[in-house]
Scaffold this motif. Sequence first.
Motif, PDB file in Angstrom:
ATOM      1  N   ASN A  34       0.875  -1.148  -0.033  1.00  0.00           N
ATOM      2  CA  ASN A  34      -0.014  -0.290   0.039  1.00  0.00           C
ATOM      3  C   ASN A  34       0.857   1.284  -0.053  1.00  0.00           C
ATOM      4  OD1 ASN A  34      -2.721  -1.114  -0.048  1.00  0.00           O
ATOM      5  ND2 ASN A  34      -2.306  -1.744   2.156  1.00  0.00           N
ATOM      6  N   SER A  39      -3.665   3.615   4.881  1.00  0.00           N
ATOM      7  CA  SER A  39      -4.182   2.178   4.690  1.00  0.00           C
ATOM      8  C   SER A  39      -4.423   1.973   6.141  1.00  0.00           C
ATOM      9  CB  SER A  39      -3.433   1.229   4.080  1.00  0.00           C
ATOM     10  OG  SER A  39      -3.559   1.866   2.570  1.00  0.00           O
ATOM     11  N   PHE A  40      -5.434   0.905   6.368  1.00  0.00           N
ATOM     12  CA  PHE A  40      -5.549   0.632   7.902  1.00  0.00           C
ATOM     13  C   PHE A  40      -4.299  -0.222   8.464  1.00  0.00           C
ATOM     14  CE2 PHE A  40      -6.649  -3.949   8.058  1.00  0.00           C
ATOM     15  CZ  PHE A  40      -6.844  -4.415   6.769  1.00  0.00           C
ATOM     16  N   SER A  73      -6.478   4.245  -0.265  1.00  0.00           N
ATOM     17  CA  SER A  73      -6.944   3.479   0.758  1.00  0.00           C
ATOM     18  C   SER A  73      -8.515   3.353   0.656  1.00  0.00           C
ATOM     19  CB  SER A  73      -6.595   3.958   2.098  1.00  0.00           C
ATOM     20  OG  SER A  73      -7.183   3.456   3.244  1.00  0.00           O
ATOM     21  N   SER A  74      -8.948   1.996   1.057  1.00  0.00           N
ATOM     22  CA  SER A  74     -10.191   1.914   0.807  1.00  0.00           C
ATOM     23  C   SER A  74     -10.849   1.216   2.270  1.00  0.00           C
ATOM     24  CB  SER A  74     -10.624   0.681  -0.187  1.00  0.00           C
ATOM     25  OG  SER A  74     -10.037  -0.465   0.289  1.00  0.00           O
ATOM     26  N   ASP A 107      -4.278  -2.161  -7.783  1.00  0.00           N
ATOM     27  CA  ASP A 107      -5.424  -1.841  -7.034  1.00  0.00           C
ATOM     28  C   ASP A 107      -6.068  -0.567  -7.493  1.00  0.00           C
ATOM     29  OD1 ASP A 107      -7.642  -1.774  -5.068  1.00  0.00           O
ATOM     30  OD2 ASP A 107      -6.515  -2.864  -3.661  1.00  0.00           O
ATOM     31  N   ASN A 126      -7.214  -4.892 -10.160  1.00  0.00           N
ATOM     32  CA  ASN A 126      -7.871  -5.208  -8.836  1.00  0.00           C
ATOM     33  C   ASN A 126      -8.673  -4.351  -8.796  1.00  0.00           C
ATOM     34  OD1 ASN A 126      -8.743  -6.151  -6.401  1.00  0.00           O
ATOM     35  ND2 ASN A 126      -6.920  -5.798  -5.521  1.00  0.00           N
ATOM     36  N   MET A 150     -14.364  -7.422  -7.377  1.00  0.00           N
ATOM     37  CA  MET A 150     -14.721  -7.165  -6.051  1.00  0.00           C
ATOM     38  C   MET A 150     -16.085  -6.926  -5.736  1.00  0.00           C
ATOM     39  SD  MET A 150     -12.812  -5.809  -2.642  1.00  0.00           S
ATOM     40  CE  MET A 150     -14.057  -4.669  -2.278  1.00  0.00           C
ATOM     41  N   ASP A 196     -14.237 -11.938  -6.203  1.00  0.00           N
ATOM     42  CA  ASP A 196     -13.695 -11.742  -4.714  1.00  0.00           C
ATOM     43  C   ASP A 196     -14.878 -11.204  -3.878  1.00  0.00           C
ATOM     44  OD1 ASP A 196     -12.575 -10.674  -2.507  1.00  0.00           O
ATOM     45  OD2 ASP A 196     -11.117  -9.610  -3.486  1.00  0.00           O
ATOM     46  N   PHE A 201     -16.183  -5.126   3.252  1.00  0.00           N
ATOM     47  CA  PHE A 201     -16.452  -4.030   2.303  1.00  0.00           C
ATOM     48  C   PHE A 201     -18.103  -3.906   2.451  1.00  0.00           C
ATOM     49  CE2 PHE A 201     -12.288  -4.582   0.664  1.00  0.00           C
ATOM     50  CZ  PHE A 201     -11.905  -3.025   0.422  1.00  0.00           C
ATOM     51  N   GLY A 228      -9.609 -11.636   0.397  1.00  0.00           N
ATOM     52  CA  GLY A 228      -8.750 -10.492   1.078  1.00  0.00           C
ATOM     53  C   GLY A 228      -9.283 -10.491   2.647  1.00  0.00           C
ATOM     54  N   LYS A 232      -7.908  -7.983   8.767  1.00  0.00           N
ATOM     55  CA  LYS A 232      -9.153  -7.118   9.042  1.00  0.00           C
ATOM     56  C   LYS A 232     -10.014  -6.919  10.247  1.00  0.00           C
ATOM     57  CE  LYS A 232      -9.858  -6.503   3.922  1.00  0.00           C
ATOM     58  NZ  LYS A 232     -10.498  -6.837   2.755  1.00  0.00           N
ATOM     59  N   ARG A 266      -4.771 -12.732  -0.681  1.00  0.00           N
ATOM     60  CA  ARG A 266      -4.285 -11.455  -0.628  1.00  0.00           C
ATOM     61  C   ARG A 266      -3.904 -11.193   1.031  1.00  0.00           C
ATOM     62  NH1 ARG A 266      -5.648  -5.959   0.340  1.00  0.00           N
ATOM     63  NH2 ARG A 266      -4.720  -4.327  -1.219  1.00  0.00           N
ATOM     64  N   HIS A 268      -1.059  -9.481   3.747  1.00  0.00           N
ATOM     65  CA  HIS A 268       0.354  -8.548   4.265  1.00  0.00           C
ATOM     66  C   HIS A 268       1.619  -9.506   4.688  1.00  0.00           C
ATOM     67  CE1 HIS A 268      -3.318  -6.161   4.833  1.00  0.00           C
ATOM     68  NE2 HIS A 268      -2.739  -4.906   4.306  1.00  0.00           N
TER      69      HIS A 268
END
Length: 294
Positions: A34, A39-40, A73-74, A107, A126, A150, A196, A201, A228, A232, A266, A268
Amino acid sequence: MTAPLASRLSPHRALRAGRFILSLSRPLIMGVVNITPDSFSDGGKFLDRRAATEHARRLVEEGADILDIGGESSRPGAQPVALEAERSRVLPVLENIVGLGVPVSVDTCKPELMREAVSAGASMINDILGLRAAGALQAAAAGDAAVCIMHMQGEPRTMQVLPTYGDVVLEIREFLLERAHAAQAAGIAPQRIVIDPGFGFGKSTEHNLMLIRNLDALAAQGYPVLAGLSRKSLFGKIVGRAVAERMPASVAAAILAVQRGAAIVRVHDVGATRDALLVMRAVESGSVETGEEL
Ligand code: HH2
């Protein structure tokens, strides 16, 4: 009992992604980079081009099969980023990592950036919007990159306010199939399409759990499924840990997703996920595929 490995594999045994043909005979690991301040889980860590490039290299060394780079970031509550800012984050890093030997996914929801990224060597798009932005289907169809479609309910700013479904699995399956068919109608071959469910989300923890449990219903549609789940917020709820401490929970979830048919995870934490997947596969097959005895 979990379904045996052979029956979980996608009927599309390979994914076409630009100049790559990725075999789906084993689960693939997509490593996340990212390039964002917000990003979170890793916001601000790789905003610098060099740091992002180094991180991408490290992920490939750890076993990433695909790199996914993003400049917007989403995370729930995130504010949109203008095209110029996103482009200036993504393209220089793409240029640095496109020769690392693994496909690079970008992304983004923006058709202009999709086209520019593919011209610069990206092998996958993506899109968390599922190619719903005006011109996105055409932009994705123009090149030969794979596409990840997605599902998201609502938009990042407000999606976690009160996510509501009748039957979450059914509704998401219908959405993904509709978008996959739209992609094919636009000229994207089915061998280039990944679907996805979009964990987190516009989904409550219960929705996310229901989707993990029923991932095989998505995998049965014939398109490779990407999951993904990494770090989270559902893991914050389940194990009561902050983002930086969610690796073990995320690895467990990656295994559960693959056991229910996910073709790509997906993540980290590439190295830890790789090891866990190797153990899972060794147990299932009764043999060892890779690695050295130490
Ligand atoms: N999750 C995130 C971003 N992009 N793309 C797909 N296909 N599936 C996902 O589940 C997914 C995704 C969110 O995670 P992250 O990139 O770590 O955070 P942020 O959006 O805050 O940059």
